[in-house]
Design a protein around this motif. Sequence first.
Motif, PDB file in Angstrom:
ATOM      1  N   THR A 217       1.177  -1.329   0.755  1.00 19.98           N
ATOM      2  CA  THR A 217       0.000  -0.057   0.382  1.00 19.98           C
ATOM      3  C   THR A 217       0.785   1.356   0.035  1.00 19.98           C
ATOM      4  O   THR A 217       0.506   2.705  -0.059  1.00 19.98           O
ATOM      5  CB  THR A 217      -0.835   0.107   0.976  1.00 19.98           C
ATOM      6  OG1 THR A 217      -0.569   0.228   2.646  1.00 19.98           O
ATOM      7  CG2 THR A 217      -1.746  -1.147   1.276  1.00 19.98           C
ATOM      8  N   VAL A 218       2.562   0.815  -0.158  1.00 19.77           N
ATOM      9  CA  VAL A 218       2.816   1.846   0.040  1.00 19.77           C
ATOM     10  C   VAL A 218       3.368   2.987  -1.704  1.00 19.77           C
ATOM     11  O   VAL A 218       3.397   1.436  -2.089  1.00 19.77           O
ATOM     12  CB  VAL A 218       4.840   1.524   1.065  1.00 19.77           C
ATOM     13  CG1 VAL A 218       5.123   2.945   0.875  1.00 19.77           C
ATOM     14  CG2 VAL A 218       4.020   1.483   2.249  1.00 19.77           C
ATOM     15  N   PRO A 219       3.655   3.605  -1.888  1.00 17.27           N
ATOM     16  CA  PRO A 219       3.585   3.995  -3.105  1.00 17.27           C
ATOM     17  C   PRO A 219       4.913   3.603  -2.860  1.00 17.27           C
ATOM     18  O   PRO A 219       6.312   3.826  -2.763  1.00 17.27           O
ATOM     19  CB  PRO A 219       3.730   5.802  -2.463  1.00 17.27           C
ATOM     20  CG  PRO A 219       3.012   6.119  -1.962  1.00 17.27           C
ATOM     21  CD  PRO A 219       3.308   5.260  -1.283  1.00 17.27           C
ATOM     22  N   ARG A 220       4.906   3.709  -4.342  1.00 19.21           N
ATOM     23  CA  ARG A 220       6.243   2.662  -5.145  1.00 19.21           C
ATOM     24  C   ARG A 220       7.230   3.180  -4.842  1.00 19.21           C
ATOM     25  O   ARG A 220       9.125   3.226  -4.757  1.00 19.21           O
ATOM     26  CB  ARG A 220       6.151   1.861  -6.639  1.00 19.21           C
ATOM     27  CG  ARG A 220       5.555   0.634  -6.082  1.00 19.21           C
ATOM     28  CD  ARG A 220       4.739  -0.214  -7.851  1.00 19.21           C
ATOM     29  NE  ARG A 220       4.360  -1.257  -7.409  1.00 19.21           N
ATOM     30  CZ  ARG A 220       2.763  -1.081  -8.017  1.00 19.21           C
ATOM     31  NH1 ARG A 220       2.545  -0.592  -8.746  1.00 19.21           N
ATOM     32  NH2 ARG A 220       2.377  -2.556  -7.866  1.00 19.21           N
ATOM     33  N   ARG A 221       7.346   5.107  -5.594  1.00 21.27           N
ATOM     34  CA  ARG A 221       8.703   5.764  -4.980  1.00 21.27           C
ATOM     35  C   ARG A 221       8.796   5.530  -4.044  1.00 21.27           C
ATOM     36  O   ARG A 221      10.298   5.580  -3.984  1.00 21.27           O
ATOM     37  CB  ARG A 221       7.944   7.083  -6.226  1.00 21.27           C
ATOM     38  CG  ARG A 221       7.835   7.012  -7.662  1.00 21.27           C
ATOM     39  CD  ARG A 221       7.264   8.627  -7.906  1.00 21.27           C
ATOM     40  NE  ARG A 221       6.507   8.779  -9.325  1.00 21.27           N
ATOM     41  CZ  ARG A 221       6.769   9.726  -9.545  1.00 21.27           C
ATOM     42  NH1 ARG A 221       7.801  10.410  -9.451  1.00 21.27           N
ATOM     43  NH2 ARG A 221       6.307   9.539 -11.097  1.00 21.27           N
ATOM     44  N   TYR A 222       8.214   5.929  -3.031  1.00 22.28           N
ATOM     45  CA  TYR A 222       8.708   5.796  -1.471  1.00 22.28           C
ATOM     46  C   TYR A 222       9.775   4.296  -1.479  1.00 22.28           C
ATOM     47  O   TYR A 222      10.472   4.656  -0.579  1.00 22.28           O
ATOM     48  CB  TYR A 222       7.518   6.365  -0.013  1.00 22.28           C
ATOM     49  CG  TYR A 222       7.189   7.644  -0.468  1.00 22.28           C
ATOM     50  CD1 TYR A 222       8.161   8.411  -1.845  1.00 22.28           C
ATOM     51  CD2 TYR A 222       5.461   7.589  -0.646  1.00 22.28           C
ATOM     52  CE1 TYR A 222       7.060   9.748  -1.162  1.00 22.28           C
ATOM     53  CE2 TYR A 222       5.144   8.459  -1.207  1.00 22.28           C
ATOM     54  CZ  TYR A 222       5.783  10.133  -1.510  1.00 22.28           C
ATOM     55  OH  TYR A 222       4.960  11.023  -1.625  1.00 22.28           O
ATOM     56  N   VAL A 223       8.937   3.569  -1.599  1.00 16.38           N
ATOM     57  CA  VAL A 223       9.103   2.231  -1.334  1.00 16.38           C
ATOM     58  C   VAL A 223      10.948   1.740  -2.089  1.00 16.38           C
ATOM     59  O   VAL A 223      11.809   1.471  -1.623  1.00 16.38           O
ATOM     60  CB  VAL A 223       9.032   1.207  -1.564  1.00 16.38           C
ATOM     61  CG1 VAL A 223       9.201  -0.373  -1.638  1.00 16.38           C
ATOM     62  CG2 VAL A 223       7.155   0.982  -1.425  1.00 16.38           C
ATOM     63  N   LEU A 224      11.000   2.436  -3.667  1.00 18.95           N
ATOM     64  CA  LEU A 224      12.093   2.527  -4.374  1.00 18.95           C
ATOM     65  C   LEU A 224      13.245   3.414  -3.435  1.00 18.95           C
ATOM     66  O   LEU A 224      14.720   2.749  -3.436  1.00 18.95           O
ATOM     67  CB  LEU A 224      12.415   3.071  -5.721  1.00 18.95           C
ATOM     68  CG  LEU A 224      13.102   2.213  -6.021  1.00 18.95           C
ATOM     69  CD1 LEU A 224      13.700   1.217  -6.398  1.00 18.95           C
ATOM     70  CD2 LEU A 224      13.200   2.663  -7.996  1.00 18.95           C
ATOM     71  N   THR A 225      12.690   5.022  -3.023  1.00 16.91           N
ATOM     72  CA  THR A 225      13.953   5.088  -2.569  1.00 16.91           C
ATOM     73  C   THR A 225      14.559   5.072  -0.895  1.00 16.91           C
ATOM     74  O   THR A 225      14.648   5.178  -0.622  1.00 16.91           O
ATOM     75  CB  THR A 225      13.288   7.225  -1.993  1.00 16.91           C
ATOM     76  OG1 THR A 225      12.122   7.496  -3.476  1.00 16.91           O
ATOM     77  CG2 THR A 225      14.098   7.590  -1.517  1.00 16.91           C
ATOM     78  N   GLY A 226      13.149   4.144  -0.029  1.00 16.32           N
ATOM     79  CA  GLY A 226      13.986   4.108   0.941  1.00 16.32           C
ATOM     80  C   GLY A 226      14.472   2.669   0.771  1.00 16.32           C
ATOM     81  O   GLY A 226      15.551   2.497   1.713  1.00 16.32           O
TER      82      GLY A 226
END
Length: 161
Positions: free
Chosen positions: A61-70
């Motif tokens: 449910t987390v936006p993929r951009r945030y997942v990738l950045t993290g």
Amino acid sequence: MVTALMLAAFTFNTAENLPVGLLELISDDLQVSVSAVGLLVTGYAVAVVVASLPLTHAVRTVPRRYVLTGLLAALMVSSLAAAMATSYGLLTALGQALFWAGMGPVAMGLFAPEVRGRVVGALSVAGSSALVLGIPAGTWLGQQSSWQVPVAALAGLWYAT
């Protein structure tokens, strides 16, 4: 943007496979057998297999951009931690189980449908280039200095992405 994604794919595959080229250097430095260091590669693969689905499910449910950045930040920190490891017990496979699960959808979402095939092709080329350029270069760099130098250099590449 494609260049950053390609650099991430190149760095990921280099980080994933670099220990194979550095087995003897790591073994000598940490005073463990080559086969014990080789188990790190096996342990890494097992960790990725076991963790990929649960982690992907946990961040669905987390936006993929945030997942990738993290994820890229975690990979940078884990590369630095591995480079500073002074004992075998501190070397672990960290943070890479989500990379391809997150990278593909992020790449697809960033580009128009008519260029997505080329983007996926570019990511494939970058990932494969790690095997023919990144691993030999990292192995050479490790032989000229120490195994920690190419591992730490990966943190720089993570930062660049």
